[in-house]
Design a protein around this motif. Sequence first.
Motif, PDB file in Angstrom:
ATOM      1  N   SER A 163       0.824  -1.209   0.000  1.00 14.54           N
ATOM      2  CA  SER A 163       0.000   0.000   0.000  1.00 14.54           C
ATOM      3  C   SER A 163       0.859   1.260   0.000  1.00 14.54           C
ATOM      4  CB  SER A 163      -0.931   0.013   1.220  1.00 14.54           C
ATOM      5  OG  SER A 163      -1.850  -1.050   1.167  1.00 14.54           O
ATOM      6  N   ASP A 164       1.996   1.221   0.701  1.00 13.93           N
ATOM      7  CA  ASP A 164       2.916   2.367   0.702  1.00 13.93           C
ATOM      8  C   ASP A 164       3.429   2.646  -0.707  1.00 13.93           C
ATOM      9  OD1 ASP A 164       2.650   2.659   3.434  1.00 13.93           O
ATOM     10  OD2 ASP A 164       4.545   1.672   3.929  1.00 13.93           O
ATOM     11  N   PHE A 165       3.810   1.590  -1.414  1.00 11.99           N
ATOM     12  CA  PHE A 165       4.287   1.772  -2.788  1.00 11.99           C
ATOM     13  C   PHE A 165       3.160   2.284  -3.687  1.00 11.99           C
ATOM     14  CE2 PHE A 165       7.894  -0.923  -1.548  1.00 11.99           C
ATOM     15  CZ  PHE A 165       8.937  -0.298  -2.229  1.00 11.99           C
ATOM     16  N   GLU A 166       1.953   1.734  -3.495  1.00 11.52           N
ATOM     17  CA  GLU A 166       0.819   2.177  -4.307  1.00 11.52           C
ATOM     18  C   GLU A 166       0.513   3.657  -4.057  1.00 11.52           C
ATOM     19  OE1 GLU A 166      -1.219   0.846  -6.666  1.00 11.52           O
ATOM     20  OE2 GLU A 166       0.126  -0.865  -6.796  1.00 11.52           O
ATOM     21  N   ALA A 167       0.635   4.089  -2.809  1.00 12.18           N
ATOM     22  CA  ALA A 167       0.399   5.502  -2.493  1.00 12.18           C
ATOM     23  C   ALA A 167       1.412   6.385  -3.219  1.00 12.18           C
ATOM     24  CB  ALA A 167       0.479   5.715  -0.983  1.00 12.18           C
ATOM     25  N   LEU A 168       2.650   5.924  -3.292  1.00 15.12           N
ATOM     26  CA  LEU A 168       3.662   6.689  -4.017  1.00 15.12           C
ATOM     27  C   LEU A 168       3.364   6.723  -5.512  1.00 15.12           C
ATOM     28  CD1 LEU A 168       6.900   5.653  -2.131  1.00 15.12           C
ATOM     29  CD2 LEU A 168       6.201   7.999  -2.604  1.00 15.12           C
TER      30      LEU A 168
ATOM     31  N   LEU B  42       2.862  21.220  -6.938  1.00 11.98           N
ATOM     32  CA  LEU B  42       3.976  21.038  -6.007  1.00 11.98           C
ATOM     33  C   LEU B  42       3.508  20.398  -4.708  1.00 11.98           C
ATOM     34  CD1 LEU B  42       6.916  21.429  -5.177  1.00 11.98           C
ATOM     35  CD2 LEU B  42       6.332  23.772  -4.483  1.00 11.98           C
ATOM     36  N   ALA B  43       2.333  20.797  -4.209  1.00 13.32           N
ATOM     37  CA  ALA B  43       1.855  20.262  -2.933  1.00 13.32           C
ATOM     38  C   ALA B  43       1.729  18.738  -2.974  1.00 13.32           C
ATOM     39  CB  ALA B  43       0.512  20.893  -2.565  1.00 13.32           C
ATOM     40  N   SER B  44       1.292  18.207  -4.102  1.00 11.16           N
ATOM     41  CA  SER B  44       1.155  16.756  -4.234  1.00 11.16           C
ATOM     42  C   SER B  44       2.514  16.070  -4.210  1.00 11.16           C
ATOM     43  CB  SER B  44       0.419  16.413  -5.534  1.00 11.16           C
ATOM     44  OG  SER B  44      -0.901  16.885  -5.493  1.00 11.16           O
ATOM     45  N   TYR B  45       3.501  16.671  -4.841  1.00  9.16           N
ATOM     46  CA  TYR B  45       4.846  16.087  -4.849  1.00  9.16           C
ATOM     47  C   TYR B  45       5.506  16.194  -3.469  1.00  9.16           C
ATOM     48  CZ  TYR B  45       4.618  15.561  -9.905  1.00  9.16           C
ATOM     49  OH  TYR B  45       4.273  15.163 -11.171  1.00  9.16           O
ATOM     50  N   LEU B  46       5.219  17.267  -2.748  1.00  4.67           N
ATOM     51  CA  LEU B  46       5.726  17.373  -1.371  1.00  4.67           C
ATOM     52  C   LEU B  46       5.109  16.270  -0.513  1.00  4.67           C
ATOM     53  CD1 LEU B  46       5.591  21.242  -0.820  1.00  4.67           C
ATOM     54  CD2 LEU B  46       7.642  19.834  -1.098  1.00  4.67           C
ATOM     55  N   HIS B  47       3.843  15.992  -0.762  1.00  8.34           N
ATOM     56  CA  HIS B  47       3.180  14.897  -0.041  1.00  8.34           C
ATOM     57  C   HIS B  47       3.861  13.570  -0.357  1.00  8.34           C
ATOM     58  CE1 HIS B  47       0.086  12.628   1.927  1.00  8.34           C
ATOM     59  NE2 HIS B  47      -0.332  12.057   0.809  1.00  8.34           N
ATOM     60  N   SER B  48       4.191  13.339  -1.624  1.00  2.00           N
ATOM     61  CA  SER B  48       4.841  12.080  -2.007  1.00  2.00           C
ATOM     62  C   SER B  48       6.220  11.961  -1.365  1.00  2.00           C
ATOM     63  CB  SER B  48       4.945  11.974  -3.528  1.00  2.00           C
ATOM     64  OG  SER B  48       5.891  12.881  -4.051  1.00  2.00           O
ATOM     65  N   ALA B  49       6.925  13.089  -1.234  1.00  5.24           N
ATOM     66  CA  ALA B  49       8.238  13.056  -0.582  1.00  5.24           C
ATOM     67  C   ALA B  49       8.106  12.583   0.861  1.00  5.24           C
ATOM     68  CB  ALA B  49       8.894  14.435  -0.638  1.00  5.24           C
ATOM     69  N   ASN B  50       7.058  13.013   1.527  1.00  5.28           N
ATOM     70  CA  ASN B  50       6.871  12.594   2.914  1.00  5.28           C
ATOM     71  C   ASN B  50       6.283  11.190   3.003  1.00  5.28           C
ATOM     72  OD1 ASN B  50       7.520  14.909   4.986  1.00  5.28           O
ATOM     73  ND2 ASN B  50       6.716  15.889   3.154  1.00  5.28           N
ATOM     74  N   GLN B  51       5.570  10.749   1.955  1.00  7.46           N
ATOM     75  CA  GLN B  51       5.168   9.339   1.896  1.00  7.46           C
ATOM     76  C   GLN B  51       6.387   8.439   1.747  1.00  7.46           C
ATOM     77  OE1 GLN B  51       2.276   9.742  -1.340  1.00  7.46           O
ATOM     78  NE2 GLN B  51       0.680   9.001   0.028  1.00  7.46           N
ATOM     79  N   LEU B  52       7.398   8.923   1.028  1.00  5.71           N
ATOM     80  CA  LEU B  52       8.639   8.161   0.897  1.00  5.71           C
ATOM     81  C   LEU B  52       9.315   7.999   2.260  1.00  5.71           C
ATOM     82  CD1 LEU B  52      10.845   6.759  -0.708  1.00  5.71           C
ATOM     83  CD2 LEU B  52      11.760   9.019  -1.321  1.00  5.71           C
ATOM     84  N   ARG B  53       9.304   9.051   3.064  1.00  6.08           N
ATOM     85  CA  ARG B  53       9.830   8.946   4.430  1.00  6.08           C
ATOM     86  C   ARG B  53       9.087   7.848   5.196  1.00  6.08           C
ATOM     87  NH1 ARG B  53      12.411  13.002   7.486  1.00  6.08           N
ATOM     88  NH2 ARG B  53      13.280  14.700   6.247  1.00  6.08           N
TER      89      ARG B  53
END
Length: 301
Positions: free
Chosen positions: A144-149, A159-170
């Motif tokens: 699910s983590d990978f799917e969210a990314l 940009l806000a969506s990509y910032l969210h993805s950066a924190n999903q990577l964390r």
Amino acid sequence: MSTPSSWPLPPESIRFVLPRQMVSKLATHPLSEQLYPLGIGYYQLARGHEMRREQHDDFLLIYCLEGSGRVEYGTDRKRRIIRAGDLLVLPRGTPHHYWTDQRDPWSIYWIHFDGALSQAFIDQLALDPGSPLLPLGIHSRLVSDFEALLDTRQARHHLASYLHSANQLRQLMTHIALLRPLARQQQEESLDLEKIHSLMQARLHEQIDVDTLAAAVSLSKYHFIKKYKALTGTTPINHFIQLKIERACHLLDVTNKGIKEIAWAVGYEDAYYFSRIFRKMMGISPSQYRAIRLGRSSYVG
């Protein structure tokens, strides 16, 4: 970013490379500069997939969901077998060559990433000396983590969506670190539910039958359904449909896609049939669900 594989992409697979302009913004933004994705993908039963890099200028994770492959890495060209449940970790500067087994092609998630703290996140995984593999096992939440990314590809240029993805990577990296101490524990359940649920999560965008799920855990269809229901109280297909509807709710929440597009994204070619299933599971139609999210309606009517 290291060049992604040029392996021909079939319809069931995904390859998404972030736009260069967005990568430049993530590399300098205070909320993402420490860790951010460069490219993300999912390759299903990737027969013929192979990649060789003598120069590797970012960080790469490959999570094997099914099938098997090989990796050759480092200046001394050590080799390892990659099996289902293994995570391949390739830090910056590691020359490598990996390929799938032709007779048992793998299904994999992969992510290239970078950032000032990338190496620190790799160090936190506590890799065994001399090996790039973590035998994590199959975990549906990690899938699910990978799917969210992978949802990053819906962001376009926000940009806000990509910032969210950066924190999903964390979150993904810290989740892996959390799983690491438990990786060698034996499965206590008589049925590997994590393997089944991970396969479901990876194939939410298509249909899957009980025979395929039963084969994944080497059981007959009859015994698989019986064991699954004893452990979960429901049938595997009912659970799969529930996961599809949960995914559809997420897409209704975070995208402006039409109902037909969302139906297609969760494996339903007929939008009317999808809407009937959605109403049966949620008690309201997809359109009503979205209206509630937008504040145009309420659950109590």
